[in-house]
Design a protein around this motif. Structure first.
Motif, short mmCIF file in Angstrom:
data_model
loop_
_atom_site.label_atom_id
_atom_site.label_comp_id
_atom_site.label_asym_id
_atom_site.label_seq_id
_atom_site.Cartn_x
_atom_site.Cartn_y
_atom_site.Cartn_z
N MET A 113 0.85 -1.19 0.00
CA MET A 113 0.00 0.00 0.00
C MET A 113 0.89 1.24 0.00
N ARG A 114 0.87 1.97 -1.07
CA ARG A 114 1.70 3.17 -1.17
C ARG A 114 1.18 4.07 -2.28
N ARG A 115 1.54 5.33 -2.20
CA ARG A 115 1.28 6.26 -3.29
C ARG A 115 2.40 7.29 -3.30
N ASP A 116 2.68 7.84 -4.46
CA ASP A 116 3.66 8.90 -4.55
C ASP A 116 3.00 10.22 -4.17
N PHE A 117 3.74 11.04 -3.44
CA PHE A 117 3.22 12.33 -3.03
C PHE A 117 3.58 13.36 -4.08
N GLU A 118 2.63 13.67 -4.95
CA GLU A 118 2.86 14.63 -6.02
C GLU A 118 2.61 16.05 -5.52
N SER A 119 3.63 16.89 -5.59
CA SER A 119 3.48 18.29 -5.22
C SER A 119 4.60 19.09 -5.84
N ASP A 120 4.47 20.42 -5.77
CA ASP A 120 5.48 21.30 -6.34
C ASP A 120 6.70 21.44 -5.44
N GLY A 121 6.61 20.88 -4.24
CA GLY A 121 7.75 20.94 -3.34
C GLY A 121 7.78 22.21 -2.52
N LEU A 122 8.83 22.34 -1.71
CA LEU A 122 8.95 23.44 -0.78
C LEU A 122 10.40 23.89 -0.73
N ASP A 123 10.64 25.19 -0.91
CA ASP A 123 11.98 25.76 -0.85
C ASP A 123 12.07 26.77 0.28
N ARG A 124 13.28 27.03 0.73
CA ARG A 124 13.49 27.94 1.85
C ARG A 124 12.93 29.32 1.55
N ASP A 125 13.07 29.81 0.32
CA ASP A 125 12.61 31.17 0.02
C ASP A 125 11.09 31.29 0.00
N GLN A 180 6.57 18.60 3.41
CA GLN A 180 5.86 18.58 2.13
C GLN A 180 6.23 17.31 1.39
N GLY A 181 5.24 16.46 1.10
CA GLY A 181 5.50 15.20 0.43
C GLY A 181 5.98 15.40 -1.00
N ARG A 182 6.94 14.57 -1.41
CA ARG A 182 7.47 14.61 -2.78
C ARG A 182 7.56 13.18 -3.32
N PRO A 183 7.66 13.02 -4.64
CA PRO A 183 7.76 11.68 -5.21
C PRO A 183 9.00 10.93 -4.71
N SER A 184 8.88 9.60 -4.75
CA SER A 184 9.99 8.69 -4.38
C SER A 184 10.45 8.88 -2.94
N ARG A 185 9.57 9.40 -2.09
CA ARG A 185 9.84 9.60 -0.67
C ARG A 185 10.97 10.60 -0.41
N LEU A 186 11.31 11.42 -1.41
CA LEU A 186 12.31 12.46 -1.23
C LEU A 186 11.61 13.76 -0.82
N HIS A 187 11.03 13.74 0.37
CA HIS A 187 10.18 14.82 0.84
C HIS A 187 11.00 16.07 1.19
N ASP A 188 10.33 17.22 1.19
CA ASP A 188 10.94 18.47 1.66
C ASP A 188 10.54 18.68 3.11
N ARG A 189 11.54 18.89 3.95
CA ARG A 189 11.31 19.11 5.39
C ARG A 189 12.12 20.31 5.85
N PHE A 190 11.45 21.26 6.50
CA PHE A 190 12.13 22.41 7.08
C PHE A 190 11.75 22.52 8.55
N GLU A 191 12.77 22.64 9.40
CA GLU A 191 12.55 22.69 10.84
C GLU A 191 12.98 24.05 11.40
N TYR A 192 12.06 24.70 12.11
CA TYR A 192 12.34 25.92 12.85
C TYR A 192 12.69 25.54 14.29
N ASN A 193 13.79 26.09 14.81
CA ASN A 193 14.14 25.88 16.20
C ASN A 193 14.37 27.21 16.88
N GLN A 194 13.82 27.35 18.08
CA GLN A 194 13.94 28.59 18.83
C GLN A 194 15.37 28.78 19.31
#
Length: 215
Positions: A6-18, A185-199
């Motif tokens: 059970m799986r699906r690819d996460f299709e999205s435009d992605g997420l960049d820092r800017d 933000q989900g991306r294809p092939s499980r190469l997701h975009d992740r950005f973490e804010y830390n105080q």
């Protein structure tokens, strides 16, 4: 049951820092509005993770009722299991699973009670049935039948008749004050975009670092 396929690819435009706001609460508001506009079911539903003195993690879904730069607010019975765990260990984690948008938001922070004024303001805005329900339920306690619960509802309705239902002394809000917020933000092939804010600095003038995490 083998569900490994059970799986699906996460299709999205992605997420960049800017694309990210420097303030994570402002970024959260942008994504929250996106979830509302996309008709995500219960966009304010969030998983709340806590752990008491025994260190055993506990998890449930609650509803976010307010957020600003101070944190994320929800309401509950102060006698509930989660309330006891947060008294013993005033830290919590939140998860917003907006999977319809291929997004998640993960939050970690300290927990504090909101003021009685805040709790009263929100309680007064609730439907009468929910106000009565707050008086009826000794949340997380064992009860032998639903009939007893309905009997208590009838008793509380008689008690307050058609008058105002006051705020119970055992009911109110908690605020999760974040020190870490991750936008996923989900991306294809499980190469997701992740950005973490830390105080980086405590207090009202808090500053945040922003790092891209590997998927």
């Amino acid at each position: 049951m083998d569900i490994g396929d059970m799986r699906r690819d996460f299709e999205s435009d992605g997420l960049d820092r800017d694309q990210l706001d420097d303030n994570p609460m402002q970024q959260f508001q942008v994504w929250f509005e996106d979830a509302r506009k996309a008709d995500i079911l219960e966009p304010n539903a969030m998983s709340l993770a806590t752990a008491g003195n025994d260190g055993l993690p506990d998890l449930r879904t609650v509803l976010l009722k307010y957020f600003d730069d101070s944190g994320f607010v929800f309401y509950t019975n102060y006698g509930s299991r989660k309330a006891h765990e947060m008294e013993q260990n005033p830290k919590a984690a939140l998860l917003f699973p907006w999977l319809g948008l291929n997004r998640q938001v993960r939050i970690q922070g300290k927990v504090e009670k909101v003021s009685k004024t805040e709790s009263l303001r929100y309680f007064a805005s609730r439907p009468r049935g929910s106000q009565i329900g707050a008086w009826v339920s000794e949340q997380s306690k064992v009860i032998t039948s639903r009939g007893l619960l309905e009997q208590k509802v009838a008793e509380i309705k008689r008690k307050f008749n058609d008058g105002e239902v006051p705020l119970p002394s055992f009911w109110g809000g908690f605020r999760v004050v974040p020190h870490s917020i991750e936008f996923w933000q989900g991306r294809p092939s499980r190469l997701h975009d992740r950005f973490e804010y830390n105080q980086t600095e405590p207090g009202d003038g808090k500053l945040w670092t922003i790092d891209r995490l590997q998927p």
